[in-house]
Motif scaffolding. Structure first.
Motif, PDB file in Angstrom:
ATOM      1  N   VAL A  86       0.852  -1.190   0.000  1.00  0.00           N
ATOM      2  CA  VAL A  86       0.000   0.000   0.000  1.00  0.00           C
ATOM      3  C   VAL A  86       0.891   1.245   0.000  1.00  0.00           C
ATOM      4  N   VAL A  87       0.670   2.122  -0.969  1.00  0.00           N
ATOM      5  CA  VAL A  87       1.573   3.246  -1.207  1.00  0.00           C
ATOM      6  C   VAL A  87       0.798   4.560  -1.187  1.00  0.00           C
ATOM      7  N   GLY A  88       1.241   5.506  -0.398  1.00  0.00           N
ATOM      8  CA  GLY A  88       0.656   6.845  -0.381  1.00  0.00           C
ATOM      9  C   GLY A  88       1.324   7.727  -1.421  1.00  0.00           C
ATOM     10  N   THR A  89       0.528   8.539  -2.122  1.00  0.00           N
ATOM     11  CA  THR A  89       1.085   9.416  -3.150  1.00  0.00           C
ATOM     12  C   THR A  89       0.143  10.579  -3.392  1.00  0.00           C
ATOM     13  N   GLU A  90       0.568  11.486  -4.285  1.00  0.00           N
ATOM     14  CA  GLU A  90      -0.277  12.597  -4.720  1.00  0.00           C
ATOM     15  C   GLU A  90      -0.310  12.574  -6.236  1.00  0.00           C
ATOM     16  N   MET A  91      -1.470  12.412  -6.819  1.00  0.00           N
ATOM     17  CA  MET A  91      -1.579  12.248  -8.262  1.00  0.00           C
ATOM     18  C   MET A  91      -1.784  13.574  -8.988  1.00  0.00           C
ATOM     19  N   VAL A  97       6.422  34.527  -7.838  1.00  0.00           N
ATOM     20  CA  VAL A  97       6.724  33.151  -8.246  1.00  0.00           C
ATOM     21  C   VAL A  97       5.990  32.177  -7.335  1.00  0.00           C
ATOM     22  N   GLY A  98       5.808  30.944  -7.807  1.00  0.00           N
ATOM     23  CA  GLY A  98       5.056  29.962  -7.033  1.00  0.00           C
ATOM     24  C   GLY A  98       5.759  28.628  -6.920  1.00  0.00           C
ATOM     25  N   ALA A  99       5.301  27.813  -5.948  1.00  0.00           N
ATOM     26  CA  ALA A  99       5.801  26.458  -5.753  1.00  0.00           C
ATOM     27  C   ALA A  99       4.797  25.713  -4.898  1.00  0.00           C
ATOM     28  N   GLN A 100       4.908  24.386  -4.895  1.00  0.00           N
ATOM     29  CA  GLN A 100       4.001  23.591  -4.075  1.00  0.00           C
ATOM     30  C   GLN A 100       4.344  23.760  -2.600  1.00  0.00           C
ATOM     31  N   ARG A 101       3.314  24.026  -1.815  1.00  0.00           N
ATOM     32  CA  ARG A 101       3.481  24.278  -0.392  1.00  0.00           C
ATOM     33  C   ARG A 101       4.078  23.066   0.327  1.00  0.00           C
ATOM     34  N   THR A 102       5.002  23.325   1.227  1.00  0.00           N
ATOM     35  CA  THR A 102       5.706  22.347   2.082  1.00  0.00           C
ATOM     36  C   THR A 102       6.620  21.413   1.305  1.00  0.00           C
ATOM     37  N   SER A 117      18.324  35.489  -1.915  1.00  0.00           N
ATOM     38  CA  SER A 117      19.619  35.991  -2.401  1.00  0.00           C
ATOM     39  C   SER A 117      19.469  37.050  -3.486  1.00  0.00           C
ATOM     40  N   LEU A 118      18.226  37.291  -3.941  1.00  0.00           N
ATOM     41  CA  LEU A 118      17.998  38.230  -5.037  1.00  0.00           C
ATOM     42  C   LEU A 118      17.546  39.591  -4.525  1.00  0.00           C
ATOM     43  N   LYS A 119      17.866  40.640  -5.277  1.00  0.00           N
ATOM     44  CA  LYS A 119      17.474  42.002  -4.934  1.00  0.00           C
ATOM     45  C   LYS A 119      16.790  42.658  -6.131  1.00  0.00           C
ATOM     46  N   PRO A 120      15.529  43.084  -5.985  1.00  0.00           N
ATOM     47  CA  PRO A 120      14.662  42.813  -4.829  1.00  0.00           C
ATOM     48  C   PRO A 120      14.191  41.360  -4.822  1.00  0.00           C
ATOM     49  N   ALA A 121      13.898  40.860  -3.636  1.00  0.00           N
ATOM     50  CA  ALA A 121      13.467  39.470  -3.518  1.00  0.00           C
ATOM     51  C   ALA A 121      12.110  39.268  -4.190  1.00  0.00           C
ATOM     52  N   PRO A 122      11.924  38.164  -4.889  1.00  0.00           N
ATOM     53  CA  PRO A 122      10.606  37.881  -5.464  1.00  0.00           C
ATOM     54  C   PRO A 122       9.598  37.534  -4.377  1.00  0.00           C
ATOM     55  N   THR A 123       8.328  37.681  -4.677  1.00  0.00           N
ATOM     56  CA  THR A 123       7.251  37.274  -3.771  1.00  0.00           C
ATOM     57  C   THR A 123       6.884  35.832  -4.077  1.00  0.00           C
ATOM     58  N   GLU A 124       6.852  34.977  -3.045  1.00  0.00           N
ATOM     59  CA  GLU A 124       6.577  33.553  -3.253  1.00  0.00           C
ATOM     60  C   GLU A 124       5.172  33.201  -2.808  1.00  0.00           C
ATOM     61  N   ARG A 125       4.448  32.437  -3.629  1.00  0.00           N
ATOM     62  CA  ARG A 125       3.125  31.935  -3.290  1.00  0.00           C
ATOM     63  C   ARG A 125       3.159  30.411  -3.219  1.00  0.00           C
ATOM     64  N   GLY A 126       2.596  29.860  -2.149  1.00  0.00           N
ATOM     65  CA  GLY A 126       2.538  28.418  -1.999  1.00  0.00           C
ATOM     66  C   GLY A 126       1.207  27.872  -2.494  1.00  0.00           C
ATOM     67  N   TYR A 127       1.260  26.712  -3.143  1.00  0.00           N
ATOM     68  CA  TYR A 127       0.065  26.083  -3.714  1.00  0.00           C
ATOM     69  C   TYR A 127      -0.123  24.675  -3.167  1.00  0.00           C
ATOM     70  N   VAL A 128      -1.375  24.248  -3.084  1.00  0.00           N
ATOM     71  CA  VAL A 128      -1.681  22.899  -2.618  1.00  0.00           C
ATOM     72  C   VAL A 128      -1.104  21.868  -3.569  1.00  0.00           C
ATOM     73  N   ASP A 129      -1.197  22.116  -4.879  1.00  0.00           N
ATOM     74  CA  ASP A 129      -0.573  21.217  -5.841  1.00  0.00           C
ATOM     75  C   ASP A 129      -0.017  22.018  -7.011  1.00  0.00           C
ATOM     76  N   ASN A 130       0.870  21.396  -7.763  1.00  0.00           N
ATOM     77  CA  ASN A 130       1.561  22.094  -8.845  1.00  0.00           C
ATOM     78  C   ASN A 130       0.637  22.501  -9.983  1.00  0.00           C
ATOM     79  N   ASN A 131      -0.413  21.725 -10.228  1.00  0.00           N
ATOM     80  CA  ASN A 131      -1.319  22.067 -11.325  1.00  0.00           C
ATOM     81  C   ASN A 131      -1.965  23.427 -11.113  1.00  0.00           C
ATOM     82  N   GLN A 132      -2.263  23.764  -9.846  1.00  0.00           N
ATOM     83  CA  GLN A 132      -2.825  25.084  -9.548  1.00  0.00           C
ATOM     84  C   GLN A 132      -1.806  26.182  -9.858  1.00  0.00           C
ATOM     85  N   ALA A 133      -0.545  25.904  -9.525  1.00  0.00           N
ATOM     86  CA  ALA A 133       0.515  26.875  -9.797  1.00  0.00           C
ATOM     87  C   ALA A 133       0.703  27.051 -11.309  1.00  0.00           C
ATOM     88  N   TYR A 134       0.684  25.940 -12.055  1.00  0.00           N
ATOM     89  CA  TYR A 134       0.829  26.037 -13.508  1.00  0.00           C
ATOM     90  C   TYR A 134      -0.326  26.830 -14.129  1.00  0.00           C
TER      91      TYR A 134
END
Length: 275
Positions: free
Chosen positions: A39-44, A145-150, A163-180
């Motif tokens: 039995v394997v846990g995953t995120e599809m 910019v965005g990425a999957q949360r956690t 490390s960038l100036k000015p720093a970008p604003t990051e948004r976290g998403y539940v899954d990558n498809n929402q970010a795309y």
């Protein structure tokens, strides 16, 4: 009296041996084989590893786990969950291991038992194909910019962004498809994910997305994981033995070629993570 002590000692020894054999027979691999099911846990929502196609699971994980299951002698059943629930589900014993896959980091390898690597997880950026303002990774300075949360990809993005100036604003998403989706709609300038993932996304929708080269992240790998305890060690060993066989006979490379578009040579042992 001497005879009594002899028999008492013998009985005690037999009892200890029986207990040891019973414990061994009741380890995770033994239970998996007894039930005939891993039995394997995953995120599809993590193409090309795990995703839904016409409502059915598809991707690299499905194919690779089927091959591993044949070697171990069990069927594989996947449980689809939001990524934020997958590792807590493993900790709670709701499944035997996690497909993911996960980026192999120092913190994760200290907490979980990992399999051998199965793919490259180096972090890179996906942008809109018509966005000429981003020619290299550092061009996300001051953008959203965005990425999957956690995820490990989000952690690397945030470290790079600082490390960038000015720093970008990051948004976290539940899954990558929402970010795309937000990237395609212009609500983001870029999405961070592994180069393997975003290369697949860009290949599927070349008029919409493009990969920013070179990757901004350090060299890291993807692998699967399970609980780090004596009970799970037998399953980890059996899974790695199967992976080593599939790596050696070319099956792993063939599945990489099928789903990633390229063969990614993998270490034949556990690497030491750099992050």
């Amino acid at each position: 009296m001497s005879s009594f002590k002899h028999w008492k000692g013998l009985l005690l020894t037999l009892a200890l041996c029986a207990g040891s054999l019973s414990a061994h027979a009741d380890d995770l691999l033994s239970r998996v084989k007894q039930h005939g099911e891993l039995v394997v846990g995953t995120e599809m929502q993590f193409a090309p590893f795990d995703f839904l196609e016409n409502g059915q699971q598809a991707g690299f994980n499905k194919d690779l786990f089927a091959e591993v299951g044949k070697i171990i002698g069990v069927k594989v059943r996947f449980i689809d969950l939001p990524w934020e629930s997958v590792l807590p589900g493993l900790d709670a014993g709701k499944f035997d291991m996690v497909a993911g896959p996960l980026t192999m980091t120092k913190a994760r390898m200290a907490r979980y038992a990992f399999t051998y690597p199965i793919a490259d997880a180096t972090d890179a950026l996906l942008k809109r194909a018509n966005d000429t303002s981003i020619k290299q990774s550092s061009d996300i300075a001051g953008k959203v910019v965005g990425a999957q949360r956690t995820s490990a990809q989000e952690a690397q993005l945030m470290a790079y962004a600082a490390s960038l100036k000015p720093a970008p604003t990051e948004r976290g998403y539940v899954d990558n498809n929402q970010a795309y989706a937000d990237l395609a709609a212009g609500r983001l300038s870029a999405v961070a994910n592994s180069l393997t993932n975003i290369a697949y996304v860009a290949k599927q929708r070349p008029t919409v997305f493009a990969v920013v080269q070179p990757p901004f992240g350090v060299q890291v790998y993807f692998a699967y994981c399970m609980r780090k305890d004596a009970d799970s060690q037998s399953l980890d060993d059996a899974f790695n033995t199967a992976l080593a066989t599939l790596n050696k006979n070319g099956t792993l490379g063939a599945l990489q070629k099928k789903w990633f578009g390229t063969v990614e040579p993998m270490p034949a042992s556990l690497p030491t993570p750099s992050v």
